[in-house]
Design a protein around this motif. Structure first.
Motif, PDB file in Angstrom:
ATOM      1  N   LEU A 187       0.723  -1.271   0.041  1.00  0.00           N
ATOM      2  CA  LEU A 187      -0.108  -0.198   0.093  1.00  0.00           C
ATOM      3  C   LEU A 187       0.858   1.242  -0.065  1.00  0.00           C
ATOM      4  N   LEU A 188       2.015   1.232   0.754  1.00  0.00           N
ATOM      5  CA  LEU A 188       2.890   2.512   0.964  1.00  0.00           C
ATOM      6  C   LEU A 188       3.799   2.563  -0.109  1.00  0.00           C
ATOM      7  N   TRP A 189       4.314   1.587  -0.545  1.00  0.00           N
ATOM      8  CA  TRP A 189       5.512   1.622  -1.340  1.00  0.00           C
ATOM      9  C   TRP A 189       5.501   0.778  -2.881  1.00  0.00           C
ATOM     10  N   ALA A 190       4.625   0.124  -2.977  1.00  0.00           N
ATOM     11  CA  ALA A 190       4.102  -0.740  -4.321  1.00  0.00           C
ATOM     12  C   ALA A 190       5.030  -2.002  -4.033  1.00  0.00           C
ATOM     13  N   ASP A 191       5.919  -2.229  -5.132  1.00  0.00           N
ATOM     14  CA  ASP A 191       6.742  -3.464  -5.063  1.00  0.00           C
ATOM     15  C   ASP A 191       8.309  -2.898  -4.582  1.00  0.00           C
ATOM     16  N   GLU A 192       8.463  -1.917  -3.864  1.00  0.00           N
ATOM     17  CA  GLU A 192       9.726  -1.521  -3.574  1.00  0.00           C
ATOM     18  C   GLU A 192       9.816  -1.200  -2.137  1.00  0.00           C
ATOM     19  N   PRO A 193       9.676  -1.870  -1.144  1.00  0.00           N
ATOM     20  CA  PRO A 193       9.786  -1.242   0.345  1.00  0.00           C
ATOM     21  C   PRO A 193      10.997  -1.032   0.685  1.00  0.00           C
ATOM     22  N   PRO A 194      11.314   0.115   1.520  1.00  0.00           N
ATOM     23  CA  PRO A 194      12.617   0.407   1.908  1.00  0.00           C
ATOM     24  C   PRO A 194      13.311  -0.691   2.623  1.00  0.00           C
ATOM     25  N   ASP A 195      14.446  -0.390   2.753  1.00  0.00           N
ATOM     26  CA  ASP A 195      15.312  -1.379   3.711  1.00  0.00           C
ATOM     27  C   ASP A 195      14.741  -1.102   5.055  1.00  0.00           C
ATOM     28  N   GLY A 196      15.125  -2.120   6.195  1.00  0.00           N
ATOM     29  CA  GLY A 196      14.934  -2.025   7.445  1.00  0.00           C
ATOM     30  C   GLY A 196      13.191  -1.943   7.531  1.00  0.00           C
ATOM     31  N   ASP A 197      12.949  -1.633   8.960  1.00  0.00           N
ATOM     32  CA  ASP A 197      11.604  -1.788   9.342  1.00  0.00           C
ATOM     33  C   ASP A 197      10.889  -0.477   9.296  1.00  0.00           C
ATOM     34  N   ALA A 198      10.535  -0.101   8.095  1.00  0.00           N
ATOM     35  CA  ALA A 198       9.957   1.305   8.063  1.00  0.00           C
ATOM     36  C   ALA A 198       8.494   1.210   8.276  1.00  0.00           C
ATOM     37  N   LEU A 199       7.810   0.165   8.035  1.00  0.00           N
ATOM     38  CA  LEU A 199       6.381  -0.124   8.228  1.00  0.00           C
ATOM     39  C   LEU A 199       6.220   0.160   9.843  1.00  0.00           C
ATOM     40  N   ARG A 200       6.897  -0.556  10.674  1.00  0.00           N
ATOM     41  CA  ARG A 200       6.891  -0.417  12.238  1.00  0.00           C
ATOM     42  C   ARG A 200       6.901   0.850  12.477  1.00  0.00           C
ATOM     43  N   SER A 201       8.094   1.853  12.166  1.00  0.00           N
ATOM     44  CA  SER A 201       8.198   3.297  12.395  1.00  0.00           C
ATOM     45  C   SER A 201       6.831   3.957  11.950  1.00  0.00           C
ATOM     46  N   HIS A 202       6.296   3.717  10.642  1.00  0.00           N
ATOM     47  CA  HIS A 202       4.815   4.428  10.473  1.00  0.00           C
ATOM     48  C   HIS A 202       3.948   3.814  11.529  1.00  0.00           C
ATOM     49  N   LEU A 203       3.757   2.669  11.966  1.00  0.00           N
ATOM     50  CA  LEU A 203       2.699   2.025  12.879  1.00  0.00           C
ATOM     51  C   LEU A 203       2.765   2.852  14.222  1.00  0.00           C
ATOM     52  N   TYR A 204       3.991   2.798  14.744  1.00  0.00           N
ATOM     53  CA  TYR A 204       4.505   3.369  15.895  1.00  0.00           C
ATOM     54  C   TYR A 204       3.887   4.938  15.695  1.00  0.00           C
ATOM     55  N   LYS A 205       4.174   5.686  14.728  1.00  0.00           N
ATOM     56  CA  LYS A 205       3.797   7.284  14.739  1.00  0.00           C
ATOM     57  C   LYS A 205       2.156   7.075  14.777  1.00  0.00           C
ATOM     58  N   LEU A 206       1.558   6.409  14.083  1.00  0.00           N
ATOM     59  CA  LEU A 206       0.169   6.339  14.035  1.00  0.00           C
ATOM     60  C   LEU A 206      -0.489   5.909  15.593  1.00  0.00           C
ATOM     61  N   ARG A 207       0.186   5.099  16.193  1.00  0.00           N
ATOM     62  CA  ARG A 207      -0.329   4.671  17.474  1.00  0.00           C
ATOM     63  C   ARG A 207      -0.179   6.026  18.513  1.00  0.00           C
ATOM     64  N   GLN A 208       1.220   6.829  18.216  1.00  0.00           N
ATOM     65  CA  GLN A 208       1.222   7.814  18.987  1.00  0.00           C
ATOM     66  C   GLN A 208       0.020   8.886  19.169  1.00  0.00           C
ATOM     67  N   VAL A 209      -0.691   9.063  17.782  1.00  0.00           N
ATOM     68  CA  VAL A 209      -1.758   9.961  17.783  1.00  0.00           C
ATOM     69  C   VAL A 209      -3.087   9.219  18.088  1.00  0.00           C
ATOM     70  N   ILE A 210      -3.032   7.899  17.519  1.00  0.00           N
ATOM     71  CA  ILE A 210      -4.454   7.350  17.779  1.00  0.00           C
ATOM     72  C   ILE A 210      -4.829   6.392  19.084  1.00  0.00           C
ATOM     73  N   ASP A 211      -3.837   6.043  19.538  1.00  0.00           N
ATOM     74  CA  ASP A 211      -3.732   5.339  20.730  1.00  0.00           C
ATOM     75  C   ASP A 211      -3.343   6.032  22.177  1.00  0.00           C
TER      76      ASP A 211
END
Length: 240
Positions: A187-211
């Protein structure tokens, strides 16, 4: 509860060769007043689909006589039937999903699945095919307006980044179902996700404001699978 639209019962064709799964689906959907027909092989399913008006078709991928991909392709290209198809399969790779969508499937559900999720996806397909769309998504006290892209929780306005908005919308659209990590990465990066755990970082930021500012967390991690958005983390009723 999806009962009727315009006083017409919702009719579903279940195409699945596992009788136990059929029985589980039948027992659960009967509580929600669906009208169901069953086929246990692809050829019988095609005969039913050609001679009966269904609102949604639930289609297993591995079938005797004619497999699900062939069934879906013939349904779309030969018979020109546009009834929404929810494909069931134990294959959960992105390539398998893309093949299903290319064959004409409208949605994809991986076994084992929660019966509540099956019901929710049938609701969404039915509403979509009958021109009913709801801009307002709501889970507990969290709302997202897809038209205005505004998010509120407990009456408070929440501002999100573009990535956070896309993640939240997908989680809310499929709530309380689990959304796989690879689906969110695509959803975020199509077929080219970045190295590392970028998704977890985005979910962490989302949780900071949603939860974090609120008492009850809504975003839950499902270990080794993905994430789900729900009022609680209780287990759902499963079909295996």
């Amino acid at each position: 509860m999806l009962r009727k639209l315009g006083e017409v019962p919702v009719r579903v064709l279940i195409v699945e060769d596992n009788r136990d799964i059929c029985d589980n689906i039948a027992a659960y959907l009967a509580k929600h007043s669906y009208v169901m027909d069953f086929a246990y092989d692809g050829i019988s399913a095609m005969q039913l689909a050609l001679t009966n008006p269904f609102d949604v078709i639930v289609l297993d991928l591995m079938l005797p006589g004619m497999d699900g991909l062939s069934f879906c392709q013939k349904l779309r290209t030969d018979a020109e039937i546009t009834t929404p198809v929810l494909m069931l399969t134990a294959r959960d790779t992105l390539d398998d999903k893309l093949k299903g969508f290319a064959a004409g499937a409208d949605d994809y559900l991986v076994k084992p699945f929660a019966l509540q999720e099956l019901h929710a996806r049938l609701q969404a397909l039915y509403k979509r095919s009958h021109g009913r769309t709801d801009n307002l998504l709501a889970v507990a006290d969290l709302t997202l307006n897809r038209a205005t892209q505004q998010v509120h929780r407990a009456g408070q306005r929440i501002d999100l980044s573009a990535a956070g908005m896309r993640l939240l919308q997908r989680l809310m659209e499929q709530a309380p179902s689990v959304v796989a990590r690879d689906e969110l990465e695509t959803l975020l990066w199509a077929d080219e996700p970045p190295d590392g755990d970028a998704l977890r970082s985005h979910l962490y930021k989302l949780r900071q404001v949603i939860d974090k500012p609120f008492n009850n967390p809504l975003i839950h991690t499902v270990h080794r699978i993905g994430y789900r958005l729900a009022e609680d983390a209780a287990d759902m009723e499963d079909a295996k």
